[in-house]
Design an enzyme around this catalytic site. Structure first.
Site, short mmCIF file in Angstrom:
data_model
loop_
_atom_site.label_atom_id
_atom_site.label_comp_id
_atom_site.label_asym_id
_atom_site.label_seq_id
_atom_site.Cartn_x
_atom_site.Cartn_y
_atom_site.Cartn_z
CG ASP A 58 28.23 -26.77 24.54
OD1 ASP A 58 27.22 -26.19 24.98
OD2 ASP A 58 28.66 -26.59 23.38
CB SER A 59 26.49 -23.94 29.34
OG SER A 59 25.76 -25.01 29.92
CG ASP A 97 25.12 -29.54 24.57
OD1 ASP A 97 24.63 -29.82 23.46
OD2 ASP A 97 25.20 -28.39 25.03
CE LYS A 127 21.64 -28.59 23.99
NZ LYS A 127 22.47 -27.75 23.09
CD GLU A 129 25.29 -25.21 19.82
OE1 GLU A 129 25.82 -24.47 18.97
OE2 GLU A 129 25.51 -25.11 21.05
CD GLU A 196 20.91 -20.42 23.79
OE1 GLU A 196 21.19 -21.63 23.60
OE2 GLU A 196 21.65 -19.64 24.41
#
Ligand code: KIV
Length: 293
Positions: A58-59, A97, A127, A129, A196
């Site tokens: 999602d960057s 993501d 993925k 978070e 991270e």
């Protein structure tokens, strides 16, 4: 832009990378290589270069769409780019993501959105978070047969809660909490874990305490694999990049040089030259002139 047909990937001899293959790499002590991609040509190049895992991160929001952080990214934006990546990559394990608010509301919604990455965008895994607060969502997704990669430490979707993009796990109690979260995510069924921006010795300790592979970004060499945001690695931006980024190219200045050369060529009529021009048979041309006289 060239309108030539997509490049064939049929010559790529690599076997499809699976979650099991990643686990075996960890067991053999072979580093896992992961990169982000958001489009077809980048996915093609990464896949052919031999990258193990391609993350449609999602960057995307920050390096492709120009948002200030990852929070505005939507499921539709992610799926659109994930589809392009899946058309380019044949062998790498493809991870989609999950964007902000696509998995936080309920485990049911998390499962439905995770399913869309596989069903509608050709991803192999997703993925998400977070630690203990995500265990229920992870269980629901894994329970449906969808592999999940966890993400701990600096979790950009919580940027406001974390007080900025800052390293995590630097006190004994924060480090302990991260280790506990890693164990909980492993127990919930994650196949891998991104760490991270956490201290290298903590990342190494976590990597040794869990059996699933850890993938580090700003987390030192003790992780089982590494990931970078591809736009950072390629030097696509002429702006601040975090300390943990290694630039392997300077595409920003290379693009600027190419654009400046193009402008000059067009303005001086050096482009298009004869070799860039479509010709017409003289007889056909004469016939046309006669016809329109
Ligand atoms: O969105 C992303 O690119 C990521 C990586 C930095 C791991 O989450």
């Amino acid at each position: 832009m060239s309108t030539s047909a997509p490049v064939s990937t049929s010559v790529n001899p690599r076997k499809k990378v699976t979650t099991l293959a990643l686990r075996q790499k960890k067991e053999r002590g072979e580093p896992i290589v992961m990169l982000t991609a958001y489009d077809y040509p980048t996915a093609l190049a990464e896949d052919q270069a031999g990258v193990d895992v391609i993350l449609v991160g999602d960057s995307l929001g920050m390096v492709v769409l120009g948002y200030e952080n990852t929070l505005p990214v939507t499921m539709d934006e992610m799926l659109h780019h994930a589809r392009a990546v899946s058309r380019g990559a044949r062998s790498a394990l493809l991870v989609g993501d999950m964007p902000f608010m696509s998995y936080q509301v309920s485990a049911e919604e998390a499962l439905r959105n995770a399913g869309r990455f596989l069903q509608q965008a050709g991803m192999d895994a997703v993925k998400l978070e977070g630690g203990r607060e995500r265990v229920e969502a992870v269980r629901a997704i894994v329970g449906a047969g969808i592999p999940v990669m966890g993400h701990l430490g600096l979790t950009p979707q919580s940027v406001h809660q974390l007080g900025g993009f800052r390293p995590q796990g630097r006190t004994a109690s924060a480090a302990r909490r991260l280790l506990e979260d890693a164990l909980l995510l492993e127990e919930a069924g994650c196949f891998s874990l991104v760490l991270e921006s956490v201290p290298a010795r903590l990342a190494e300790l976590i990597s040794k305490r869990i059996s699933i592979p850890t993938i580090g970004i700003g987390a030192g060499v003790g992780c089982d694999g590494q990931v970078l945001v591809t736009h950072d690695l390629l030097g696509l931006f002429d702006r601040f990049t975090p300390k943990f980024v290694k630039k392997y190219a300077d595409f920003h200045h290379e693009m600027q040089r190419a654009f400046t050369d193009y402008i000059e060529d067009v303005e001086t009529k050096r482009f298009p030259a004869q070799e860039h021009t479509v010709e017409m048979d003289d007889r056909e041309w004469d016939a046309l002139l006669k016809d329109i006289d």
